[in-house]
Enzyme design. Sequence first.
Site, PDB file in Angstrom:
ATOM      1  N   ARG A 242     -26.798  19.765  -5.767  1.00  0.00           N
ATOM      2  CA  ARG A 242     -25.806  18.692  -4.746  1.00  0.00           C
ATOM      3  C   ARG A 242     -25.099  18.397  -5.391  1.00  0.00           C
ATOM      4  NH1 ARG A 242     -27.571  22.948  -2.558  1.00  0.00           N
ATOM      5  NH2 ARG A 242     -29.004  22.496  -0.595  1.00  0.00           N
ATOM      6  N   GLU A 271     -17.518  19.390   1.516  1.00  0.00           N
ATOM      7  CA  GLU A 271     -17.351  20.751   1.574  1.00  0.00           C
ATOM      8  C   GLU A 271     -17.001  21.516   3.429  1.00  0.00           C
ATOM      9  OE1 GLU A 271     -20.401  22.418  -0.072  1.00  0.00           O
ATOM     10  OE2 GLU A 271     -21.023  21.304  -1.647  1.00  0.00           O
ATOM     11  N   HIS A 290     -18.578  26.473  -4.268  1.00  0.00           N
ATOM     12  CA  HIS A 290     -20.293  26.382  -3.997  1.00  0.00           C
ATOM     13  C   HIS A 290     -20.971  28.443  -3.295  1.00  0.00           C
ATOM     14  CE1 HIS A 290     -23.805  24.017  -1.672  1.00  0.00           C
ATOM     15  NE2 HIS A 290     -24.164  25.175  -2.331  1.00  0.00           N
TER      16      HIS A 290
END
Length: 338
Positions: A242, A271, A290
């Site tokens: 993360r 994000e 991601h």
Amino acid sequence: MAEKPQKWRVVALRRLSDAQLAALSQVAEVTYFEDLNSSNQADFLLALSKAHALIGGKLELDEAMLEQAPQLQVVATISVGYDHLPLHALNQRGILVCNTPDVLTETTADTAFALIMAVQRRLVELANLVREGDWRAHIGIEHFGIDVHGKTLGIVGAGRIGAAIAKRGALGFGMPILYTSASSKPELEQRLGAQRRTLDELLAEADIVCLCVPYNTDTHHFIDADALARMKPTAALVNVARGKVVDESALIDALRYSKIRAAGLDVFAQEPLSADSPLSTMHNVVATPHIGSATHETRTAMAQLAVDNLLSVLTGHGSRNGVNEDTCQRVANAAKET
């Protein structure tokens, strides 16, 4: 959990196929939102206010929304991580949370190793050299990369994904493996020759440090300026965990001033990554949006597991992959006693 309703009502959000929606519709009234936007936000909140269960990816829940969902009993997230959910508030309400472990392990490990290869061999930087028409002579020392094979790989957090990355490194590239973990991992040590280290020891010894820890209060910014200073100046940092486990300001500083050599990042504190973040333009950073589990096969399997988790609860067969079952049971028992 509360008593079983006469008719389950489910709100489904993103990533579910027609077959998966049909399976849920066999046991529940399903309201599906393919996406959320300003035009359907009110409809979503209305459906949530009547729902007993919520399933989907990128679930956008907060405490204010939970206040408007008094009948909610189950949240099935299409992810292995659940730090995006207000777990404390869900626990207080006795709302079960189910996640999707295992099915994304190998795919995320593939992503991590792709980042390792890219940062060591400078693949993105040099591919752009060709793309932009700047390859005009034989590649010289100023564009050389660094070998992957034989380098020491440090795995911070040797869970399922960390172990899968270690396997690729040891068996595929002859890499000595170091790892940190709350407990020893005899299988990794016996099969791969992995050696357990403290975090400080691993940071000092590893040529590539790969972060695979869950995000929580203990791991928030645990890779900070001090941690980065313990790494070799020739080392690379890879993060598929993360974004908030790393202090991004400290990382930018470390990369800018060659305190570490490079970074491969699939996750970020915010994000999508801001276009004005230095991480998006630094030549020694490989940044991906991601994509750890982003393959057709894996995302389909994750959605199916989330559906199976929810169906198991709705049909009275108990929870599968519940991350807060004990808390939910305590809440239910307390409610019975009052």
